[in-house]
Design a protein around this motif. Structure first.
Motif, mmCIF file in Angstrom:
data_model
loop_
_atom_site.group_PDB
_atom_site.id
_atom_site.type_symbol
_atom_site.label_atom_id
_atom_site.label_comp_id
_atom_site.label_asym_id
_atom_site.label_seq_id
_atom_site.Cartn_x
_atom_site.Cartn_y
_atom_site.Cartn_z
ATOM 1 N N LYS A 283 0.824 -1.215 0.000
ATOM 2 C CA LYS A 283 0.000 0.000 0.000
ATOM 3 C C LYS A 283 0.852 1.256 0.000
ATOM 4 N N ALA A 284 2.017 1.165 0.629
ATOM 5 C CA ALA A 284 2.926 2.320 0.600
ATOM 6 C C ALA A 284 3.348 2.586 -0.840
ATOM 7 N N ILE A 285 3.604 1.517 -1.587
ATOM 8 C CA ILE A 285 4.047 1.685 -2.976
ATOM 9 C C ILE A 285 2.902 2.215 -3.844
ATOM 10 N N SER A 286 1.702 1.633 -3.688
ATOM 11 C CA SER A 286 0.590 1.993 -4.581
ATOM 12 C C SER A 286 -0.086 3.299 -4.180
ATOM 13 N N GLY A 287 0.251 3.811 -3.006
ATOM 14 C CA GLY A 287 -0.360 5.065 -2.569
ATOM 15 C C GLY A 287 -1.697 4.876 -1.874
ATOM 16 N N LEU A 288 -2.155 3.645 -1.731
ATOM 17 C CA LEU A 288 -3.450 3.410 -1.082
ATOM 18 C C LEU A 288 -3.371 3.578 0.436
ATOM 19 N N LEU A 289 -2.149 3.678 0.931
ATOM 20 C CA LEU A 289 -1.922 3.843 2.363
ATOM 21 C C LEU A 289 -2.683 5.033 2.933
ATOM 22 N N LYS A 290 -2.682 6.127 2.167
ATOM 23 C CA LYS A 290 -3.316 7.359 2.660
ATOM 24 C C LYS A 290 -4.785 7.128 2.957
ATOM 25 N N HIS A 291 -5.383 6.249 2.169
ATOM 26 C CA HIS A 291 -6.804 5.976 2.360
ATOM 27 C C HIS A 291 -7.070 5.294 3.695
ATOM 28 N N GLU A 292 -6.054 4.663 4.273
ATOM 29 C CA GLU A 292 -6.236 4.011 5.571
ATOM 30 C C GLU A 292 -5.571 4.818 6.670
ATOM 31 N N ASP A 293 -5.377 6.099 6.411
ATOM 32 C CA ASP A 293 -4.724 6.970 7.376
ATOM 33 C C ASP A 293 -3.324 6.477 7.729
ATOM 34 N N GLY A 294 -2.614 5.999 6.734
ATOM 35 C CA GLY A 294 -1.217 5.634 6.927
ATOM 36 C C GLY A 294 -0.336 6.640 6.208
ATOM 37 N N GLN A 295 0.953 6.671 6.570
ATOM 38 C CA GLN A 295 1.829 7.698 6.043
ATOM 39 C C GLN A 295 3.257 7.171 5.957
ATOM 40 N N ILE A 296 3.943 7.528 4.898
ATOM 41 C CA ILE A 296 5.367 7.210 4.820
ATOM 42 C C ILE A 296 6.090 8.341 5.526
ATOM 43 N N THR A 297 6.720 8.039 6.662
ATOM 44 C CA THR A 297 7.312 9.122 7.448
ATOM 45 C C THR A 297 8.808 9.248 7.224
ATOM 46 N N ASP A 298 9.392 8.289 6.519
ATOM 47 C CA ASP A 298 10.831 8.397 6.243
ATOM 48 C C ASP A 298 11.150 7.516 5.039
ATOM 49 N N GLY A 299 12.244 7.812 4.369
ATOM 50 C CA GLY A 299 12.643 7.015 3.212
ATOM 51 C C GLY A 299 11.967 7.492 1.944
ATOM 52 N N SER A 300 12.198 6.762 0.854
ATOM 53 C CA SER A 300 11.625 7.190 -0.426
ATOM 54 C C SER A 300 11.315 5.970 -1.294
ATOM 55 N N ILE A 301 10.465 6.199 -2.292
ATOM 56 C CA ILE A 301 10.154 5.145 -3.253
ATOM 57 C C ILE A 301 10.341 5.724 -4.642
ATOM 58 N N GLU A 302 11.063 4.994 -5.485
ATOM 59 C CA GLU A 302 11.280 5.462 -6.853
ATOM 60 C C GLU A 302 10.764 4.427 -7.834
ATOM 61 N N PHE A 303 10.098 4.940 -8.862
ATOM 62 C CA PHE A 303 9.618 4.054 -9.921
ATOM 63 C C PHE A 303 10.115 4.606 -11.240
ATOM 64 N N MET A 304 10.884 3.825 -11.962
ATOM 65 C CA MET A 304 11.471 4.231 -13.225
ATOM 66 C C MET A 304 12.113 5.616 -13.103
ATOM 67 N N GLY A 305 12.886 5.762 -12.048
ATOM 68 C CA GLY A 305 13.660 6.988 -11.871
ATOM 69 C C GLY A 305 12.906 8.168 -11.275
ATOM 70 N N GLN A 306 11.599 7.983 -10.970
ATOM 71 C CA GLN A 306 10.824 9.107 -10.429
ATOM 72 C C GLN A 306 10.400 8.835 -8.988
ATOM 73 N N ARG A 307 10.482 9.861 -8.154
ATOM 74 C CA ARG A 307 9.966 9.723 -6.788
ATOM 75 C C ARG A 307 8.447 9.581 -6.841
ATOM 76 N N ILE A 308 7.907 8.558 -6.188
ATOM 77 C CA ILE A 308 6.447 8.422 -6.193
ATOM 78 C C ILE A 308 5.845 8.438 -4.803
ATOM 79 N N ASP A 309 6.693 8.544 -3.758
ATOM 80 C CA ASP A 309 6.138 8.383 -2.408
ATOM 81 C C ASP A 309 5.266 9.552 -1.971
ATOM 82 N N ARG A 310 5.241 10.650 -2.743
ATOM 83 C CA ARG A 310 4.330 11.739 -2.378
ATOM 84 C C ARG A 310 3.145 11.821 -3.346
ATOM 85 N N LYS A 311 3.117 10.937 -4.303
ATOM 86 C CA LYS A 311 2.046 11.004 -5.296
ATOM 87 C C LYS A 311 0.758 10.361 -4.791
ATOM 88 N N SER A 312 -0.364 10.731 -5.414
ATOM 89 C CA SER A 312 -1.654 10.148 -5.025
ATOM 90 C C SER A 312 -1.816 8.773 -5.678
#
Ligand SMILES: Nc1ncnc2c1ncn2[C@@H]1O[C@H](COP(=O)(O)OP(=O)(O)OP(=O)(O)O)[C@@H](O)[C@H]1O
Ligand SMILES: [Mg+2]
Lengths: 294, 269
Positions: B52-81
């Motif tokens: 869920k952290a990767i797919s962004g569905l975490l926010k829907h369950e009131d979860g949050q990535i509080t540290d670290g990062s996720i990259e997909f094909m060279g792009q940061r995605i951990d702040r995306k919806s």
């Protein structure tokens, strides 16, 4: 016997208008979980908007079309301004916001259109009643019925055949799963409010043709509550059947019980039915038995 | 730390629910383009949370990535919806199948094509029916009345409709008969090989997962405690014992044994 038939038939016809408004209510509830208590005001706004366009000289079908467009815009605005920021808040908070909305809209209506009763002038539908077998029906009822059915049909096709309609149904079934496919809940909530406003608007316009336009159209719009409780809060077919049943019951109550009371039976009866229904069959005739998400 | 080979790169992420419940305590993993990577672990280890952290569905369950990062094909995605992430081609198939119960099988599939080009809808449908021929025969059935296996196929088929680049599969074998599980695993392998779709596969059924994956991670209590090529993990005595249920002699053993705790501690330190 003829009176009975007459009451039932006009009841079905008026009920189809309630069905339309109830469908809008159920849509908001299914898609976003919001119990909307401002539906009466949405209906009222529709009545006034279409009346205004009609008075400006637009032919009635075009006035209806304009009401649909204005309804869509108002629906999207309402969702954006008042409801979007409340996503995830407790149910009670959101209900209270819709109560606040209903007062807000009512104030707005009085500000713009005043409180006097207004009528569609010249009358949209001819006064001469038509004969359907043994009963006589006012044309306004018949045409309202046809218009409501047409809109219900269009909406049904929209849900079944378009990707937006399917996305809305998917979101109502399982929000998280819909989101996992990239569907935006914001889009679906906005669409639900837009359609609810449009349906209520047309409903209000038709009711306004029957009774004239004043605050009482808003009370009629509130009849969606007994209608949806009867049909099941989250069932679209339930809303339609519930709306029609309420129309019939209301007419029968008016026709047979009114003479034993000082009046008002017609207004109260649907809510008596609603209370009974909540006691006996709280999920309604068609509702899904499912734990409420909070 | 861009890595040419990795399509998805999760860098030391920390995830909290409701701002306080720390569930992932520094998870890193990579999925190479075209690869199948398994993510193993016991109940509550944080596998679904990682997806869920990767797919962004975490926010829907009131979860949050509080540290670290996720990259997909060279792009940061951990702040995306979630919508933006799905649009980039990362699709999560949720645990427990989650089909749209009141829609028919084909309507479920069409929902998957929501953002796609309408003219290519039938093409996508054909592709799904090619991999899941059984779905074609039940296309008009209401999904809520389908069997568990059919629903799992539908859930994967629905994801396939979006034309994904990376599938995040959460326990596709959950509660299904062994024969159907085999079939589904086979189809996943074929999708990976023939369509070039990368897969991050969460499984409690480690035996199966290690058969189709090239690389695997073991998650315990919100941390990666072991990783390596699938073949190496298959031969690892700890994995054999705790996840494959085999002792040195190859006999079946109970999941929770006394020694388990000691070895688990060894992983953690
Ligand atoms: N929405 C949530 N709010 C609070 N805590 C949560 C939430 N979702 C999961 N957790 C907690 O996070 C931890 C990890 O959960 P997660 O679902 O990621 O585990 P899992 O490895 O997928 O387990 P399983 O094999 O049972 O599916 C668990 O302790 C769980 O209780
Ligand atoms: Mg899980």
């Amino acid at each position: 016997m003829e009176t009975f038939l007459q009451l039932v038939l006009t009841g079905i016809m008026v009920g189809s208008i309630y069905a339309l408004v109830a469908l809008g209510w159920v849509l908001i509830y299914k898609c976003s979980g919001v119990l909307n208590l401002a539906m009466g005001e949405l209906t009222l706004i529709g009545a006034y908007v279409s009346l205004t366009f009609y008075t400006w000289g637009l032919p009635f079908p075009l006035a209806l079309l304009a009401t649909l467009i204005i309804g869509a815009i108002l629906g999207i605005l309402t969702e954006r301004i008042f409801l979007r920021r409340l996503i995830g808040e407790p149910v009670l908070t959101i209900i209270m916001v819709t109560v606040g909305l209903s007062f807000f809209f009512r104030g707005l209506i009085e500000l713009i259109w005043g409180t006097d009763t207004r009528v569609f002038h010249p009358p949209v539908f001819p006064y001469e009643p038509v004969r359907l077998g043994p009963v006589v029906i006012g044309q306004v009822y018949l045409w309202s019925f046809i218009a409501a059915l047409a809109l219900l049909g269009i909406l049904a096709a929209f849900f079944r055949y378009t990707r937006w309609g399917l996305a809305m149904q998917a979101m109502a079934d399982d929000e998280m799963a819909a989101m996992s496919l990239g569907i935006s809940p914001k889009f679906v909530y906005a669409a639900a409010w837009a359609i609810a406003f449009m349906a209520a608007g047309v409903g209000g316009s038709l009711l306004g043709n029957i009774n004239g336009v004043n605050i009482s159209v808003g009370y009629l719009g509130l009849l969606v509550l007994p209608a949806v409780v009867l049909g099941g809060l989250n069932s679209i077919p339930g809303a339609i059947v519930g709306g029609i049943i309420i129309g019939v019951l209301q007419n029968l109550a008016g026709g047979y019980l009114d003479r034993f009371t000082p009046g008002g039976v017609k207004e109260i009866f649907p809510f008596v039915v609603m209370t009974l229904m909540l006691l006996i069959k709280p999920y309604g005739l068609f509702g899904w038995v499912r734990i409420e998400r909070v | 730390m861009a890595d040419g080979g990795a399509m998805l790169q999760v860098n030391n992420i920390e995830v909290r629910y409701h701002q306080v419940i720390l569930v992932l305590k520094g998870v890193s993993l990579k999925v190479p383009a075209g690869g199948i990577v398994a993510l193993l672990g016991a109940n509550g280890a944080g596998k679904s949370t990682t997806l869920k952290a990767i797919s962004g569905l975490l926010k829907h369950e009131d979860g949050q990535i509080t540290d670290g990062s996720i990259e997909f094909m060279g792009q940061r995605i951990d702040r995306k919806s979630a919508e933006e992430i799905a649009a980039m081609g990362i699709i999560q198939v949720l645990e427990g199948r989650r089909v749209f119960e009141h829609l028919t099988v084909e309507e479920n599939l069409r929902v998957g094509a929501h953002h796609g080009d309408g003219r290519r809808l039938s093409e996508r449908l054909e592709l799904v029916y090619h991999y899941f021929p059984h779905l074609r025969t039940i296309r008009n059935r209401v999904a809520g009345f389908c069997s568990g296996g059919e629903q799992q196929m539908l859930a994967i088929g629905r994801a396939l409709m979006t034309n994904p680049r990376l599938l995040l599969l959460d326990e596709p074998s959950l509660g299904l008969a062994p024969l159907i599980v085999r079939e589904i695993m086979e189809i996943i392998t074929r999708l990976n090989r023939e369509q070039g779709i990368a897969v991050l596969l969460v499984e409690q059924n480690a035996k199966l997962a290690l058969e189709i994956a090239q690389h695997a991670y073991v998650l315990e209590n919100g941390r990666v405690v072991m990783e390596g090529p699938a073949a190496a993990l298959r031969d690892n005595p700890d994995i054999r014992e705790f996840y494959l249920g085999l002792t040195e002699m190859g006999a079946r053993k109970r999941f929770r044994e006394a020694k388990w705790y000691k070895r688990r501690k060894r992983w953690l330190t």
